[in-house]
Motif scaffolding. Structure first.
Motif, PDB file in Angstrom:
ATOM      1  N   ASP A 232      46.509  43.711  19.150  1.00 45.29           N
ATOM      2  CA  ASP A 232      47.595  43.455  20.214  1.00 45.29           C
ATOM      3  C   ASP A 232      48.261  44.704  20.558  1.00 45.29           C
ATOM      4  O   ASP A 232      48.879  44.475  21.751  1.00 45.29           O
ATOM      5  CB  ASP A 232      48.471  42.440  19.460  1.00 45.29           C
ATOM      6  CG  ASP A 232      48.107  41.131  19.146  1.00 45.29           C
ATOM      7  OD1 ASP A 232      47.058  40.611  19.824  1.00 45.29           O
ATOM      8  OD2 ASP A 232      48.784  40.115  18.055  1.00 45.29           O
ATOM      9  N   GLY A 233      48.507  45.524  19.857  1.00 44.64           N
ATOM     10  CA  GLY A 233      49.133  46.905  20.277  1.00 44.64           C
ATOM     11  C   GLY A 233      48.481  47.649  21.461  1.00 44.64           C
ATOM     12  O   GLY A 233      49.224  47.928  22.446  1.00 44.64           O
TER      13      GLY A 233
ATOM     14  N   VAL B  30      46.789  44.554  28.946  1.00 44.80           N
ATOM     15  CA  VAL B  30      45.565  43.389  29.120  1.00 44.80           C
ATOM     16  C   VAL B  30      46.279  42.000  28.912  1.00 44.80           C
ATOM     17  O   VAL B  30      46.998  41.689  27.987  1.00 44.80           O
ATOM     18  CB  VAL B  30      44.819  43.834  27.911  1.00 44.80           C
ATOM     19  CG1 VAL B  30      43.749  42.583  27.987  1.00 44.80           C
ATOM     20  CG2 VAL B  30      44.081  44.982  27.768  1.00 44.80           C
ATOM     21  N   ASP B  31      45.914  41.111  29.782  1.00 44.01           N
ATOM     22  CA  ASP B  31      46.371  39.756  29.934  1.00 44.01           C
ATOM     23  C   ASP B  31      45.547  38.711  29.207  1.00 44.01           C
ATOM     24  O   ASP B  31      44.549  38.599  29.858  1.00 44.01           O
ATOM     25  CB  ASP B  31      46.717  39.354  31.387  1.00 44.01           C
ATOM     26  CG  ASP B  31      47.250  38.173  31.416  1.00 44.01           C
ATOM     27  OD1 ASP B  31      47.739  37.453  30.266  1.00 44.01           O
ATOM     28  OD2 ASP B  31      47.247  37.571  32.468  1.00 44.01           O
ATOM     29  N   THR B  32      45.696  38.718  27.897  1.00 42.26           N
ATOM     30  CA  THR B  32      44.849  37.896  27.249  1.00 42.26           C
ATOM     31  C   THR B  32      44.637  36.453  27.337  1.00 42.26           C
ATOM     32  O   THR B  32      44.014  35.646  27.351  1.00 42.26           O
ATOM     33  CB  THR B  32      44.896  38.116  25.417  1.00 42.26           C
ATOM     34  OG1 THR B  32      46.408  37.706  25.194  1.00 42.26           O
ATOM     35  CG2 THR B  32      44.396  39.614  25.210  1.00 42.26           C
TER      36      THR B  32
ATOM     37  N   PRO C  79      37.725  40.886  34.344  1.00 41.24           N
ATOM     38  CA  PRO C  79      37.008  39.884  34.949  1.00 41.24           C
ATOM     39  C   PRO C  79      35.831  40.283  36.050  1.00 41.24           C
ATOM     40  O   PRO C  79      34.945  39.683  35.865  1.00 41.24           O
ATOM     41  CB  PRO C  79      38.189  39.428  36.009  1.00 41.24           C
ATOM     42  CG  PRO C  79      39.518  39.963  35.187  1.00 41.24           C
ATOM     43  CD  PRO C  79      38.875  41.153  34.232  1.00 41.24           C
ATOM     44  N   ASP C  80      35.674  41.364  36.567  1.00 46.54           N
ATOM     45  CA  ASP C  80      34.662  41.992  37.598  1.00 46.54           C
ATOM     46  C   ASP C  80      33.352  42.159  36.736  1.00 46.54           C
ATOM     47  O   ASP C  80      32.459  41.582  37.038  1.00 46.54           O
ATOM     48  CB  ASP C  80      35.093  42.981  38.391  1.00 46.54           C
ATOM     49  CG  ASP C  80      36.326  42.548  39.495  1.00 46.54           C
ATOM     50  OD1 ASP C  80      36.339  41.338  39.917  1.00 46.54           O
ATOM     51  OD2 ASP C  80      36.881  43.500  40.033  1.00 46.54           O
ATOM     52  N   ILE C  81      33.511  42.969  35.653  1.00 43.62           N
ATOM     53  CA  ILE C  81      32.288  43.163  34.694  1.00 43.62           C
ATOM     54  C   ILE C  81      31.791  42.212  34.215  1.00 43.62           C
ATOM     55  O   ILE C  81      30.552  41.852  34.189  1.00 43.62           O
ATOM     56  CB  ILE C  81      32.728  44.219  33.927  1.00 43.62           C
ATOM     57  CG1 ILE C  81      33.100  45.474  34.620  1.00 43.62           C
ATOM     58  CG2 ILE C  81      31.455  44.774  33.068  1.00 43.62           C
ATOM     59  CD1 ILE C  81      32.380  46.144  35.629  1.00 43.62           C
TER      60      ILE C  81
END
Length: 453
Positions: free
Chosen positions: A148-149, A156-158, A359-361
């Motif tokens: 989380d940190g 990063v938008d989980t 998302p892309d990879i």
């Protein structure tokens, strides 16, 4: 033919990744550390340590400030060139970080190597791929680094991950991993052969399925459905959809369900009649029966579909467990960072994990491997997903049911608790064991395991 196709897919993926690197590229963490030090990265205010500004303290904690080499352990062969190219592309934008992909054969082998490295205090990977069934043990015991940190610092938008995928990567509200190589089990059926006898519409209820199995057998002379009954994920899905719960709120098993028992009795009737095969063989053997035309239907991971597109007959896929919930639990793997690593290696590993799961990879990985794309934004992009659907048309059905994906009940005892359940069903269906005696013994065994024994 399979090898040629995979080689072609790998070349396509590598070319696409190179294009992604060259245009429309999102700002990488390596490019944004300066902005973070100016307080522009979210979450840095929560990471302050003694002395200095809050953002500087976060930077000291999470940045890679010197050259570091890490290994990435993954399972399965055939992906070497894909990961090698990704590691090279990643290094080109993160010069301080060198990633060495290492194929670990299978999860058992990876787990054994990881245990040995932990005991020795050396030789740990920076990033490790592990099956979702094993992850709860790793997360609960402190093997996995909390993320989380890192996610806060690097923005990063989980929440963009499919909920069920990210659910399997968290424990007690803390993120410990990123989904990668995730899948769900679906039904496969021989659409061409079944269309000849007017049975190519897959049944949508349990009663329809029972009738369909009889009619398929009578009209084709072939087994209607073969169940790879030694697969935890398949039996778990049946149990859940048929009214059973592995663990209730009080910590005991909910497999003592009259509805579940009735489904098992009716499945046994189908097996006894010869319409259904309850097979002790492995997934590969069951898959070969399907490909050889010996059975008209089976259910295994959706990742197998890519190779089935090469068959002479049209392979249909169906989403239906003919029960109350109609779910399929997430299988496959997530990647985590071992908590015993030094901080610099953890930082490097996180940046590579972020890269792999972006998302892309991830989309290129999904096209290449038939594992599922993990991001909601990707799945919602119809134009983008058409690249997958064009090559793998039946995957449209799998993605259309993404709201029916669920994580397995999170417990370190999952695999151990499923074993007596599997044994009891096999004894009842294949050995004509006394139902009540076998079932009650199973309940005692599962409860014993769930109690921590």
């Amino acid at each position: 033919m399979r090898n040629k196709r995979m080689a072609a897919l790998c070349v396509t993926a590598v070319m696409a990744i190179s294009v992604l690197e060259g245009c429309g590229k999102k700002e990488s963490p390596a490019d944004t550390t300066a902005a973070a030090k100016e307080g522009q990265k979210p979450g840095t205010e929560a990471v302050n340590t003694a002395g200095g500004s809050e953002a500087d303290s976060a930077g000291d904690l999470y940045e890679v400030t010197e050259p570091v080499t890490i290994e990435y352990w993954y399972n399965g062969s055939g992906n070497e060139e894909f990961y090698k190219k990704l590691a090279e592309d990643f290094h080109s934008s993160h010069e301080n970080i060198t990633v060495v992909p290492v194929c670990g054969a299978d999860y058992n082998t990876i787990g054994e190597k990881l245990t040995a490295a932990q005991a020795a205090g050396t030789g740990l990977p920076g990033l490790c791929l592990m099956s979702v069934d094993r992850l709860p043990v790793y997360m609960e015991s402190g093997v996995c680094e909390p993320l989380d940190g890192y996610c806060e610092y690097y923005g990063v938008d989980t929440s963009d991950f499919v909920d069920a995928f990210m659910d399997g990567a968290t424990y007690e509200g803390v993120s410990y991993a990123f989904p990668h190589g995730v899948s769900v089990a679906t039904f496969y059926y021989n659409k061409d052969e079944l269309s000849k006898v007017g049975l190519d519409k897959f049944p949508s209820t349990w009663d329809e399925f029972r009738t369909w199995c009889r009619e398929v057998y009578e009209k084709t002379g072939k087994t209607a459905y073969t169940c790879a009954c030694m697969q935890n994920n398949i039996l778990y899905n049946f149990a859940y959809n048929w009214g059973g719960v592995l663990i209730k709120e009080d910590g005991t098993t909910g497999f003592d369900s009259e509805v579940l028992k009735q489904y098992i009795r009716e499945m046994k009737e189908l097996v006894d009649a010869g319409y259904v095969e309850w097979s002790l063989e492995g997934v590969e053997a069951v898959g070969n029966k399907f490909l050889n035309g010996d059975t008209m239907c089976m259910n295994i991971s959706c990742t197998s579909y890519s190779k089935y597109t090469e068959e002479d007959f049209y392979v249909g896929m169906a989403w239906n467990y003919m029960g109350e919930h109609n779910i399929s639990s997430v299988a496959g793997s997530c990647m985590f960072i071992p908590s015993q690593l030094d901080q610099m290696s953890k930082n490097a590993a996180f940046l590579f994990a972020q890269y792999l799961s972006s998302p892309d990879i991830n989309f290129e990985w999904a096209k290449y491997s038939s594992y599922l794309a993990t991001h909601k934004s990707t799945i919602a992009d119809e134009a983008k997903m058409e690249e997958i659907y064009k090559a793998l048309p039946e995957m449209r059905m799998v993605y259309a049911n993404s709201d029916h994906y669920i994580e397995k009940i999170k417990t370190p005892y999952f695999t151990k608790a499923m074993k007596p359940f599997m044994e009891a069903i096999n004894q009842i269906i294949l050995e004509d064991a006394d139902f009540d005696e076998a079932w009650n013994h199973m309940l005692d065994e599962v409860n014993y395991v769930l109690a921590g024994n």
